[in-house]
Scaffold this motif. Sequence first.
Motif, PDB file in Angstrom:
ATOM      1  N   GLY A  70     -41.429 -27.175  63.816  1.00  0.00           N
ATOM      2  CA  GLY A  70     -42.492 -26.207  63.580  1.00  0.00           C
ATOM      3  C   GLY A  70     -42.611 -25.755  62.142  1.00  0.00           C
ATOM      4  N   ASP A  71     -43.330 -24.639  61.974  1.00  0.00           N
ATOM      5  CA  ASP A  71     -43.596 -24.083  60.648  1.00  0.00           C
ATOM      6  C   ASP A  71     -42.554 -23.032  60.281  1.00  0.00           C
ATOM      7  N   PRO A  72     -42.402 -22.769  58.968  1.00  0.00           N
ATOM      8  CA  PRO A  72     -43.040 -23.460  57.847  1.00  0.00           C
ATOM      9  C   PRO A  72     -42.394 -24.814  57.577  1.00  0.00           C
ATOM     10  N   LYS A  73     -43.094 -25.640  56.806  1.00  0.00           N
ATOM     11  CA  LYS A  73     -42.615 -26.975  56.463  1.00  0.00           C
ATOM     12  C   LYS A  73     -42.503 -27.088  54.940  1.00  0.00           C
ATOM     13  N   VAL A  74     -41.306 -27.405  54.485  1.00  0.00           N
ATOM     14  CA  VAL A  74     -41.055 -27.596  53.051  1.00  0.00           C
ATOM     15  C   VAL A  74     -40.557 -29.013  52.825  1.00  0.00           C
ATOM     16  N   GLY A  75     -41.148 -29.693  51.863  1.00  0.00           N
ATOM     17  CA  GLY A  75     -40.778 -31.070  51.560  1.00  0.00           C
ATOM     18  C   GLY A  75     -40.038 -31.190  50.250  1.00  0.00           C
TER      19      GLY A  75
END
Length: 474
Positions: A70-75
Amino acid sequence: MAKEALFERIDETEPRLRELAQTIWETPELGLHEEESAAALIEALEAEGFEVESGVGGMPTAFVASYGDGDPKVGILGEYDALPGLSQKVSTERDPVERGGPGHGCGHNLFGTAGVGAAIALKAAIDDGTVEGTVRFYGCPAEETLIGKTYMARAGVFDDLDAALTWHPGDLSTPWMGSSNAMNSIMFTFEGVSAHAAGSPDSGRSALDGVELMNTGVEYMREHITDDARMHYAITEGGQAPNVVPAEATVWYFVRAPDREEVERNTEWLRDIADAAAKMTQTEVSERFLTGCYDYRANEVVSEVVWENMREIGAIDYDEEDYEFAAELKATVPEDQIESNLSEVPEEVYERVRDEALYPEPVEAYDRDKQMHGSTEVGDVSWIAPTGQFSAATWPPGTPGHSWQIVAANGDFAQKGVAYAAKVLAGAAYDLLTDRDRLDEARAEFEREIGSGSYETPLPPEAEPPFDVTQMQG
């Protein structure tokens, strides 16, 4: 897991990370052919439970590794391609491991490894419930050819990110706040008619004449483009013998400018010149669009989070032996090159770092509002999601990138920069994942400066990753 525990975990895994960096250094591979390097990074991530999707964007060595939900998504972005012709032993003299072979003259053996280290540390924070959301590591091939992230972006793998983080080895530890040039990379091939150059030149039509007339036209074009725009070319095929009229010739162009609009405008002009050259020589011309990228836009909020972590972590822990080897390497670089490579550094910073073998202390960003004449496809990511990046001091100040001295450093003391970069990446990702307000601020800035949906791939629909082209420099 508090952030301090995150850093401790990276310290615990540092021997493994340095071993991974050394393995990639010992097996340098050119862009789009990084089979062993990508496999080593994937193996380390899969061992920690990451779900890996390989072959992203039509490139076997591109992958996305995900953990969490799920969120949040950090790359976190990582690279691992080497450069042609830079094979080098860990030595203070030019001494190739394999004459003419590739070498890690841009530190990508450190680059991808640090990102993996950060992702693995964040996985532990997700497991203990300190962090909620998803962390992704993006295995990005062929950065030196400015291909990997552009084709990955076309595949949509960055579209749902809340923020992206990356870094690059360098001679100073500092955030990147300046912009870079957008770019197109195109090959133009002229086709004519071969003939005996002495016996029957009238029956031939020289493809090389077409290339040379095109290049001449571009030289006149240069006067009428902006000062920050760049066009450079190499004739990759021009015939094989003087007594044969060349039936085929190819010229390879990089078209750079501060933004995509100007790159496209100059590219259309370039195409007009190519067509005109073909008409003048009664040849045919075709083009092969290899890649294109956007200008980099630093997100102030994300970059500030990066800088906060750089200050918190402090200096890279080099020892006396590291300084001695770095000083010997730096002594092989001509004085004028050192001064040229430090020419963009502010005077007060220059005075501090000019004569140092290494300068491991973090330096506040000094490139704000400046235009880097080179290009990076991190720019494409920055047009899709709020992005921050930094450099870490793994080379002697003023040492030129893409040099044998850098290869030697990356096989030795520079590997201490892996843990440092991993901590900065992990710390910044931790702060963003645990502070929704900062992420919202970053998104609000992104919407003001760029806006959702502004990114359109520069790649034409028919463009495919050019696996046969590995010599490009970023």
